[in-house]
Design a protein around this motif. Structure first.
Motif, PDB file in Angstrom:
ATOM      1  N   GLY A   1       0.623  -1.125   0.113  1.00 50.09           N
ATOM      2  CA  GLY A   1       0.085  -0.007   0.103  1.00 50.09           C
ATOM      3  C   GLY A   1       0.993   1.278   0.001  1.00 50.09           C
ATOM      4  O   GLY A   1       2.044   1.346  -0.078  1.00 50.09           O
ATOM      5  N   ALA A   2       0.282   2.274   0.279  1.00 50.04           N
ATOM      6  CA  ALA A   2       1.098   3.684   0.153  1.00 50.04           C
ATOM      7  C   ALA A   2       1.333   3.904   1.690  1.00 50.04           C
ATOM      8  O   ALA A   2       0.780   3.551   2.636  1.00 50.04           O
ATOM      9  CB  ALA A   2      -0.028   4.694  -0.351  1.00 50.04           C
ATOM     10  N   VAL A   3       2.415   4.911   1.778  1.00 52.45           N
ATOM     11  CA  VAL A   3       2.809   5.360   2.999  1.00 52.45           C
ATOM     12  C   VAL A   3       3.499   6.667   2.712  1.00 52.45           C
ATOM     13  O   VAL A   3       3.790   7.122   1.772  1.00 52.45           O
ATOM     14  CB  VAL A   3       4.197   4.482   3.282  1.00 52.45           C
ATOM     15  N   VAL A   4       2.808   7.285   3.625  1.00 48.79           N
ATOM     16  CA  VAL A   4       3.298   8.632   4.072  1.00 48.79           C
ATOM     17  C   VAL A   4       3.850   9.102   5.321  1.00 48.79           C
ATOM     18  O   VAL A   4       3.432   8.747   6.415  1.00 48.79           O
ATOM     19  CB  VAL A   4       2.039   9.724   4.005  1.00 48.79           C
ATOM     20  N   LEU A   5       5.528   9.258   5.198  1.00 48.28           N
ATOM     21  CA  LEU A   5       6.056   9.041   6.464  1.00 48.28           C
ATOM     22  C   LEU A   5       6.517  10.470   6.804  1.00 48.28           C
ATOM     23  O   LEU A   5       7.149  11.201   6.070  1.00 48.28           O
ATOM     24  CB  LEU A   5       7.443   8.150   6.276  1.00 48.28           C
ATOM     25  N   VAL A   6       6.402  10.682   8.443  1.00 47.42           N
ATOM     26  CA  VAL A   6       7.261  11.919   8.853  1.00 47.42           C
ATOM     27  C   VAL A   6       8.186  11.434   9.625  1.00 47.42           C
ATOM     28  O   VAL A   6       7.950  10.331  10.504  1.00 47.42           O
ATOM     29  CB  VAL A   6       6.235  12.876   9.711  1.00 47.42           C
ATOM     30  N   THR A   7       9.618  11.710   9.493  1.00 48.80           N
ATOM     31  CA  THR A   7      10.780  11.166  10.222  1.00 48.80           C
ATOM     32  C   THR A   7      11.675  12.173  10.448  1.00 48.80           C
ATOM     33  O   THR A   7      11.901  12.816   9.421  1.00 48.80           O
ATOM     34  CB  THR A   7      11.159   9.790   9.900  1.00 48.80           C
ATOM     35  N   HIS A   8      12.809  11.983  11.346  1.00 45.35           N
ATOM     36  CA  HIS A   8      13.798  12.826  11.362  1.00 45.35           C
ATOM     37  C   HIS A   8      14.987  11.750  11.274  1.00 45.35           C
ATOM     38  O   HIS A   8      16.362  11.979  11.538  1.00 45.35           O
ATOM     39  CB  HIS A   8      14.166  13.662  12.804  1.00 45.35           C
ATOM     40  N   ASP A   9      14.626  10.531  10.914  1.00 44.78           N
ATOM     41  CA  ASP A   9      15.588   9.467  11.066  1.00 44.78           C
ATOM     42  C   ASP A   9      15.945   9.276   9.406  1.00 44.78           C
ATOM     43  O   ASP A   9      15.265   8.719   8.557  1.00 44.78           O
ATOM     44  CB  ASP A   9      14.944   8.169  11.541  1.00 44.78           C
ATOM     45  N   PRO A  10      17.396   9.649   8.935  1.00 48.88           N
ATOM     46  CA  PRO A  10      17.825   9.419   7.568  1.00 48.88           C
ATOM     47  C   PRO A  10      17.667   7.857   7.251  1.00 48.88           C
ATOM     48  O   PRO A  10      17.556   7.849   6.073  1.00 48.88           O
ATOM     49  CB  PRO A  10      19.089  10.084   7.812  1.00 48.88           C
ATOM     50  N   GLY A  11      18.034   7.215   8.230  1.00 49.59           N
ATOM     51  CA  GLY A  11      18.086   5.844   7.634  1.00 49.59           C
ATOM     52  C   GLY A  11      16.565   5.121   7.461  1.00 49.59           C
ATOM     53  O   GLY A  11      16.614   4.277   6.740  1.00 49.59           O
ATOM     54  N   ALA A  12      15.678   5.570   8.167  1.00 51.32           N
ATOM     55  CA  ALA A  12      14.054   5.226   7.772  1.00 51.32           C
ATOM     56  C   ALA A  12      13.788   5.744   6.522  1.00 51.32           C
ATOM     57  O   ALA A  12      13.155   5.077   5.675  1.00 51.32           O
ATOM     58  CB  ALA A  12      13.369   5.976   8.826  1.00 51.32           C
ATOM     59  N   VAL A  13      14.387   6.920   6.029  1.00 44.53           N
ATOM     60  CA  VAL A  13      14.183   7.472   4.667  1.00 44.53           C
ATOM     61  C   VAL A  13      14.738   6.727   3.786  1.00 44.53           C
ATOM     62  O   VAL A  13      13.964   6.320   2.537  1.00 44.53           O
ATOM     63  CB  VAL A  13      14.619   9.130   4.630  1.00 44.53           C
ATOM     64  N   GLU A  14      15.883   6.342   3.932  1.00 45.58           N
ATOM     65  CA  GLU A  14      16.740   5.521   2.905  1.00 45.58           C
ATOM     66  C   GLU A  14      16.109   3.994   2.921  1.00 45.58           C
ATOM     67  O   GLU A  14      15.987   3.590   1.405  1.00 45.58           O
ATOM     68  CB  GLU A  14      18.001   5.341   3.507  1.00 45.58           C
ATOM     69  N   ALA A  15      15.564   3.551   3.935  1.00 46.75           N
ATOM     70  CA  ALA A  15      14.905   2.171   3.965  1.00 46.75           C
ATOM     71  C   ALA A  15      13.404   2.162   3.031  1.00 46.75           C
ATOM     72  O   ALA A  15      13.300   1.074   2.575  1.00 46.75           O
ATOM     73  CB  ALA A  15      14.710   1.788   5.212  1.00 46.75           C
TER      74      ALA A  15
END
Length: 343
Positions: free
Chosen positions: A305-319
């Motif tokens: 499905g779709a994901v809209v992500l708010v994060t300050h974690d660069p590793g989470a963005v890359e993943a």
């Protein structure tokens, strides 16, 4: 470091590294630990003891691995010796003249086993897999002209966005730019001052709030997940909670008494129990230990499905390997590029 943006974490790491006094830190941020600590207290729940390592974080990881190998080797040797002693004692015990010696030999074998430390188990981690999302249209979620202000403080204005089926979208911005507010508007937890959130065909959202306010803190673990999936079979929910490391009497524990990491796992279990096709996630990796964080990110990467992500974690963005980015407070919507990771 939970909830701090990248600049703040960099400042904190530098400040602690230069601090001339002592400090005691509990953190899941291994980069911070590698930068600032020169001693580690490892709390071993299996042995019920604290191991003290007078060294920095990288050397501690190596030393702890060496210690655990040594304990496994000592256990194997002792078990081998005890097995030989028990075998010899059994043979000697058949002869009346050697019964006392056999008993002494068996007692020595038992003492060898009793002196062993409890066997170290692998750290438990959540086994997370999001189910296939409910069917939906090509663009299940759209927003037009969203504006929000709190009193005289205008958070953002005129934000337009579209979340396509299966899209991975990251929302970026410094603290106070309105990232959490935008997710609350998209989730229907708050109303915009102007503009509208438009549900497309078959939209089913799942919202994870960083303050865990989707949980009922007075309700038990079981009651929370049952509320999230009232029609799911009981055994299915019990299996789900087990995969998130909730078993036995912990199912009757009130959510308000859980740790931050446990609340995060419970809120994620509620999302998994639904068939949401758009996940709205506000800092989902906060409070998670490194192993559970990796599980969550892997599950999100594989989610259809779709994901809209708010994060300050660069590793989470890359993943997540996002397709698009929304930059607040301007509301700029753009295709993802590595330049945004630097930002």
């Amino acid at each position: 470091t939970n909830r701090l943006d990248a600049d703040s974490i960099t400042w904190l790491r530098s400040f602690l590294s230069a601090h001339s006094g002592g400090l005691v830190v509990i953190s899941h941020d291994t980069e911070l630990l590698a930068a600032v600590v020169n001693k580690v207290w490892y709390l071993d729940a299996v042995r019920g003891e604290v191991d003290v390592y007078n060294m920095d974080w990288p050397r501690y990881l190596e030393a702890r691995a060496t210690d655990e190998k040594r304990r496994r080797r000592e256990r194997a040797n002792a078990e081998k010796k005890a097995a030989v002693l028990h075998l010899q004692a059994a043979k000697m015990g058949a002869k009346a003249t050697k019964a006392v010696a056999a008993k002494n030999m068996a007692r020595r074998a038992d003492q060898l086993l009793a002196a062993l430390e409890p066997e170290q188990k692998r750290d438990k981690v959540a086994r997370i897999r999001f189910p296939d999302p409910a069917p939906c249209g090509r663009t299940p979620l759209t927003a037009e002209g969203l504006s929000k202000a709190f009193g005289s403080l205008e958070v953002f204005t005129g934000v337009d966005l579209a979340v396509d089926r299966g899209a991975k979208v990251v929302v970026l911005g410094l603290n106070g730019a309105g990232k959490t507010t935008l997710l609350r508007l998209l989730a229907g937890a708050e109303d915009p001052d102007t503009g509208a959130v438009i549900a497309g065909h078959g939209l089913r959202t799942g919202y994870f709030a960083q303050e865990h306010d989707t949980l009922d803190m007075d309700a038990t673990v079981w009651e929370n997940v049952r509320h999230a999936a009232p029609d799911a079979p009981e055994q299915q929910l019990r299996n789900l909670l087990g995969s998130f490391m909730f078993t036995g009497t912990q199912l009757d524990q009130r959510a308000g008494t859980l740790s931050g990491g446990e609340r995060t796992r419970l809120a994620l279990a509620g999302l998994v129990s639904s068939s949401a096709n758009v996940l709205l996630l506000d800092e989902p990796t906060n409070n998670l230990d490194p192993a559970s964080r990796a599980q969550v990110l892997d599950a999100l990467r594989r989610f259809a499905g779709a994901v809209v992500l708010v994060t300050h974690d660069p590793g989470a963005v890359e993943a997540l390997t996002p397709d698009k980015v929304i930059v607040l407070p301007d509301g700029t919507e753009d295709l993802w590029s590595a330049d945004y990771l630097d930002l």
